[in-house]
Write an enzyme that holds these catalytic residues in place. Structure first.
Site, PDB file in Angstrom:
ATOM      1  CG  ASP A 284      -2.043  -1.037   1.427  1.00 37.21           C
ATOM      2  OD1 ASP A 284      -2.077  -1.657   0.165  1.00 37.21           O
ATOM      3  OD2 ASP A 284      -2.255  -1.358   2.377  1.00 37.21           O
TER       4      ASP A 284
HETATM    5  N1  URA Z   1      -1.238  -5.937   3.827  1.00 39.38           N
HETATM    6  C1  URA Z   1      -1.746  -4.537   4.072  1.00 39.38           C
HETATM    7  O1  URA Z   1      -2.668  -4.383   4.845  1.00 39.38           O
HETATM    8  N2  URA Z   1      -1.074  -3.806   3.356  1.00 39.38           N
HETATM    9  C2  URA Z   1       0.237  -3.958   2.737  1.00 39.38           C
HETATM   10  O2  URA Z   1       0.748  -3.104   1.934  1.00 39.38           O
HETATM   11  C3  URA Z   1       0.864  -5.184   2.551  1.00 39.38           C
HETATM   12  C4  URA Z   1      -0.014  -6.238   3.175  1.00 39.38           C
END
Ligand code: URA
Length: 252
Positions: free
Chosen positions: A106
């Site tokens: 993310d």
């Molecule tokens: N899980 C998440 O919630 N976000 C990420 O970036 C990676 C794994």
């Protein structure tokens, strides 16, 4: 026998221009092969033996590139984006123009991201059948339920009804009186926002997330957010052999 490729493909893959731009460069005598001007963009090149120069600069050929990046926050896991800086854009030393991130983090997640153009390896690492371990460090707000570890181990039902594979939760620091908890979580799949959604099910929210490892590849502490380095030969071999071991397990 060594794999031969066209001169325009060679230079194009190394990010030196489009096919028509390279044709024009060749016409103008800007390209040399083994010290001789080469005007034919269709000329076959053996990257292991021929030396290609553009404007007097040697253009080395790399069939595959592998980089480990400590992804900083605020950068998107993409090759192109109209609003944000991309993880591929951070790899300033790249030779090839076809690199991509293996999986996504993310925008507000930090940590280990593999950047390559090796599609087979990416498939080995991302295939849901392969169950490659991914380890995350997180700071979590809200009180962790006393059975959090067991529930993560059993598999949780996410808000859309999907059930997660068993995950290993390690509580590094249990926050008291509203303080944040620090945890390490190992998951074996990569659903959208998976870690955040798993903690939501437990009534908590992730306020900081960092990926520490993916399969055999571990983030070195020396890489600050935004920094990267090429993988060592050993790291590449270990990552590739993991995929092969798993193939053998699937058969057996
Ligand atoms: N899980 C998440 O919630 N976000 C990420 O970036 C990676 C794994």
């Amino acid at each position: 026998m060594a794999k031969e490729i066209r001169l325009d493909k060679y230079l194009g893959e190394m990010g030196q221009g489009t096919r028509s731009q390279i044709k024009e460069m060749a016409r103008k005598g800007r390209i040399y092969v083994d010290g001789q001007p080469e005007k034919k963009p269709e000329r076959k090149i053996d990257p292991a033996h021929n030396q290609v120069e553009l404007d007097g600069r040697i253009i080395a050929y790399a069939e595959y590139e592998y980089y480990i990046l400590n992804k900083p926050q605020g950068v998107v896991s993409a090759t192109e984006d109209s609003r944000y800086e991309t993880v591929v854009g951070l790899i300033l030393d790249r030779k090839r123009d076809d690199l991509f991130p293996v999986g996504r983090l993310d925008i507000d997640t930090e940590g280990l991201l593999l950047i390559t153009n090796d599609g087979d390896l990416a498939h080995q690492l991302l295939s849901p059948k392969k169950h490659v371990d991914k380890v995350y460090f997180a700071r979590v707000e809200g009180e962790l339920p006393s059975d959090a570890k067991e529930r993560m181990k059993e598999g949780l039902e996410l808000s859309d009804g999907t059930i997660t594979l068993p995950a290993d939760l390690e509580i590094l620091n249990q926050g008291q009186n509203g303080a944040l908890s620090e945890i390490r979580l190992t998951i074996r799949e990569g659903k959208f926002h998976q870690v955040k959604r798993m903690f939501e099910v437990l009534g908590c929210s992730v306020v900081y997330l960092k990926r520490l490892s993916m399969g055999s590849l571990t983030l070195d502490e020396t890489l600050k957010p935004g920094q990267y380095r090429p993988l060592t030969e050993e790291e590449i071999l270990r990552l590739k052999s993991h995929g092969k071991e798993r193939k053998a397990e699937d058969v057996g």
